[in-house]
Scaffold this active site. Structure first.
Site, PDB file in Angstrom:
ATOM      1  N   LYS A 225       7.750   2.168   0.582  1.00  0.00           N
ATOM      2  CA  LYS A 225       7.554   2.889   1.847  1.00  0.00           C
ATOM      3  C   LYS A 225       8.755   3.754   2.223  1.00  0.00           C
ATOM      4  O   LYS A 225       9.851   3.627   1.679  1.00  0.00           O
ATOM      5  CB  LYS A 225       7.181   1.920   2.965  1.00  0.00           C
ATOM      6  CG  LYS A 225       5.741   1.419   2.805  1.00  0.00           C
ATOM      7  CD  LYS A 225       5.219   0.676   3.998  1.00  0.00           C
ATOM      8  CE  LYS A 225       3.726   0.374   3.821  1.00  0.00           C
ATOM      9  NZ  LYS A 225       3.188  -0.442   4.914  1.00  0.00           N
ATOM     10  N   ARG A 265       2.856  -7.460  -0.477  1.00  0.00           N
ATOM     11  CA  ARG A 265       1.915  -6.518  -1.091  1.00  0.00           C
ATOM     12  C   ARG A 265       2.725  -5.422  -1.779  1.00  0.00           C
ATOM     13  O   ARG A 265       3.498  -4.723  -1.127  1.00  0.00           O
ATOM     14  CB  ARG A 265       1.005  -5.927  -0.015  1.00  0.00           C
ATOM     15  CG  ARG A 265      -0.030  -4.931  -0.515  1.00  0.00           C
ATOM     16  CD  ARG A 265      -0.817  -4.365   0.675  1.00  0.00           C
ATOM     17  NE  ARG A 265      -1.878  -3.468   0.258  1.00  0.00           N
ATOM     18  CZ  ARG A 265      -1.723  -2.165   0.042  1.00  0.00           C
ATOM     19  NH1 ARG A 265      -0.530  -1.604   0.197  1.00  0.00           N
ATOM     20  NH2 ARG A 265      -2.743  -1.411  -0.329  1.00  0.00           N
TER      21      ARG A 265
END
Length: 286
Positions: A225, A265
């Site tokens: 991210k 995840r």
């Protein structure tokens, strides 16, 4: 009780003796880190099985990008992308979660063998989602979400990000339970990168115990991210491309595992599978 004992379990899913690893299969042409690589059904199923072989406990299949500014795909296209991959992976014995905000996609995926619904909107994007999940008795991930990532919602404003995320997640979990989803089938996710900046994401990671205090297992989805790119770049540099953030992702996975996360995840599974096992070994030596 130590973190190995109290990270939580989810009724209807296997119980692990460590932080679980959820591998990502994006069946999309436009996801921020690997869009288009697994767009073909056969390639997507093969990739998912490769992730299992590398140590993934769950394979999360999604057919719609949630990156900032992404356009929504229509329902028929999302069904076409996702359901055959879920069916193919489930037929091979993989434990599959479906990453969707649509009740119809969740319902069809559960019928095709999915064991978990991972909805980044926590059931807010589609009013039919909670009734579908409740009727199926399926485990459900409730992520902190303030709306689609467009316009002002791309950048959230918080006075105290940890308190506000915890309070908003608590309210959403209560609504999901009122809608019929069993409390022991709910997972919470702080929604890193969703209406949050770098400092917000780091603050949430630093205080995962506040999320765990909600009484539900915690999923951490930090993989590749934007905040990791900013941390790696430093104050003056350019962030590295998403696929060059896997070592940083594995570091976050180790931190999350040590902090009691139920699962992480990730796109690149092998390094994170190693990281969570090391975190377990260190915790077990205390």
């Amino acid at each position: 009780m130590n973190r190995l004992q109290d990270r939580g379990r989810v009724d209807g899913l296997p119980e692990w003796d460590r932080c679980g690893v959820m591998g990502v299969v994006n069946v999309t042409p436009d996801s921020f880190s690997d869009g288009g690589r697994w767009f073909d059904t056969t390639a997507a199923v093969k990739h998912g099985l490769d992730l299992v072989n590398q140590g993934a406990d769950l394979v999360d299949v999604g057919g719609e990008s949630t990156r900032p500014g992404a356009s929504r795909v229509d329902e028929s296209e999302e069904l076409r992308r996702v359901v055959p991959v879920v069916r193919g992976l489930s037929a091979e014995g993989a434990k599959v979660s479906v990453d969707t905000m649509r009740a119809s996609v969740a319902e069809r995926s559960l019928a095709a063998g999915a064991v978990l619904v991972n909805d980044v909107s926590g059931g807010l994007a589609d009013p039919d989602m909670i009734p579908v999940v409740a009727a199926a008795g399926a485990p459900f991930v409730v992520m902190h979400w303030r709306g689609f990532l467009e316009g002002p919602r791309i950048q959230g404003v918080y006075a105290d990000v940890v308190k506000e995320v915890v309070d908003e997640l608590h309210a959403r979990v209560e609504a999901v339970i009122a809608g019929g989803v069993a409390p022991d089938r709910i997972v919470v996710d702080p929604g890193l990168g969703f209406s949050k900046d770098v400092d917000h994401d780091l603050a949430l990671l630093a205080r995962l115990e506040r999320l765990r205090a909600l009484g539900h297992p915690v999923l951490v989805a930090a993989s590749r991210k934007r905040f990791l790119g900013r941390v790696l770049a430093g104050p003056e540099g350019a962030p590295p491309p998403a696929r060059e953030r896997d070592a940083a992702t594995a570091a976050v996975s180790a931190i999350a595992a040590h902090s009691g996360a139920w699962a992480v995840r990730v796109h690149e599974v092998r390094a994170t599978a190693d990281a969570v096992r090391v975190a377990r070994a260190v915790e077990g030596a205390r």
